[in-house]
Scaffold this active site. Structure first.
Site, short mmCIF file in Angstrom:
data_model
loop_
_atom_site.label_atom_id
_atom_site.label_comp_id
_atom_site.label_asym_id
_atom_site.label_seq_id
_atom_site.Cartn_x
_atom_site.Cartn_y
_atom_site.Cartn_z
N ALA A 27 23.82 151.66 -49.44
CA ALA A 27 23.91 150.51 -50.33
C ALA A 27 24.11 149.25 -49.48
O ALA A 27 24.52 149.32 -48.32
CB ALA A 27 25.06 150.70 -51.32
N GLY A 67 24.25 155.68 -49.97
CA GLY A 67 23.38 155.67 -51.14
C GLY A 67 22.03 156.30 -50.89
O GLY A 67 21.39 156.81 -51.81
N GLU A 126 22.54 159.99 -51.22
CA GLU A 126 22.72 160.22 -52.66
C GLU A 126 21.38 160.14 -53.39
O GLU A 126 21.12 160.92 -54.32
CB GLU A 126 23.71 159.21 -53.23
CG GLU A 126 25.13 159.44 -52.73
CD GLU A 126 26.07 158.29 -53.03
OE1 GLU A 126 27.19 158.55 -53.50
OE2 GLU A 126 25.69 157.12 -52.79
N GLU A 143 31.01 156.59 -46.25
CA GLU A 143 31.74 155.57 -47.01
C GLU A 143 33.21 155.45 -46.64
O GLU A 143 33.76 154.33 -46.62
CB GLU A 143 31.61 155.85 -48.52
CG GLU A 143 30.24 155.53 -49.10
CD GLU A 143 29.27 156.70 -49.03
OE1 GLU A 143 28.20 156.62 -49.64
OE2 GLU A 143 29.58 157.71 -48.34
#
Length: 258
Positions: free
Chosen positions: A63, A108, A111, A131
């Site tokens: 992200a 992300g 994911e 993260e």
């Protein structure tokens, strides 16, 4: 779309996250673009299989930290819900989705790959949920999909250490199903997509639905899903054609997808 490109080759739709200057990092605009493309793909009956990949040397590097840096707790929750909903839409797409992971798939990006049905990786691919090293948790499903795919202990190890792994280890733990040279990745993904396209699509979609729903429930409920799907497919013209070809020893099949 500004950051997500789409093209169709026969019955295969190819979605490319196209923000290479930022290593395809996911920001609000990328999520909106991806959401819109998924709506288009779901509505297009002539698309049987989807391939998802990234432009340049990255699949999705994570992200967008530049966007997230100023988030309040409320902002973070909204962003997590937004990304989570788009990834659920991807996971629940009626058509199978193949992730062609060409490079970094971190945070992300990992994911996003895990929300796809099948993952193929380039030898240069890197996976991880880093993260906690940034002071946050995974926000788009990493704490939920990773243990379902690789098991709780390995998921705990990877998430709590923020360790990044290569493609070979990703295959070893079952995160990806195959690894190939970078120059062969899209060819391999297309070959797999075409192999799926060659089968009866109602049966393909029902099989995907059963697997996805069954993974979220108990075996008794899941068996009921499967019995229902089996009944649905037994009432199709495709069943008549597929079984007729088998009995007649015909290699060629002409599925009508109805």
């Amino acid at each position: 779309m500004a950051f997500v490109k789409f093209e169709q080759q026969g019955h295969v739709g190819i979605i490319t996250i196209d923000r290479p200057d930022a290593l395809n990092a996911l920001n609000s605009q990328v999520l909106s673009d991806l959401d819109a493309v998924l709506e288009r793909v779901e509505a297009e009956d002539e698309i049987y299989v989807v391939i998802l990949t990234g432009a340049g040397r990255s699949f999705v590097a994570g992200a967008d930290i530049g966007e997230m840096k100023g988030f309040t707790s409320s902002d973070g929750k909204k962003f997590g819900v937004r990304g989570g909903n788009v990834f659920l839409k991807l996971e629940n797409l009626s058509k199978p989705v193949i992730a062609a992971v060409n490079g970094f798939a971190l945070g992300g990006g990992c994911e996003l790959a895990m929300a796809c049905d099948i993952r193929l990786a380039s030898e240069k691919a890197k996976f991880g949920q880093p993260e906690v090293g940034l002071g946050i948790t995974p926000g788009f499903g990493g704490t939920q999909r990773l243990p379902r795919i690789v098991g709780v202990s390995k998921a705990m190890e990877l998430i709590l250490t923020a360790r990044v792994i290569g493609a070979a280890e990703a295959k070893e733990i079952g995160l990806v199903s195959a690894v190939c040279p970078p120059e062969e990745l899209m060819e391999r993904a297309m070959e797999l997509a075409q192999a799926i396209c060659a089968n009866a699509q109602i049966a393909v979609r029902e099989s995907k639905r059963c697997i996805r729903m069954g993974m979220q429930t108990d075996i008794h409920t899941a068996a009921a899903f499967e019995a229902e799907a089996f009944g649905v497919t037994c009432g199709t013209a495709d069943k008549d054609e597929g079984m007729g070809a088998f009995l007649e020893k015909r290699k060629e099949k002409h599925f009508l997808n109805r």
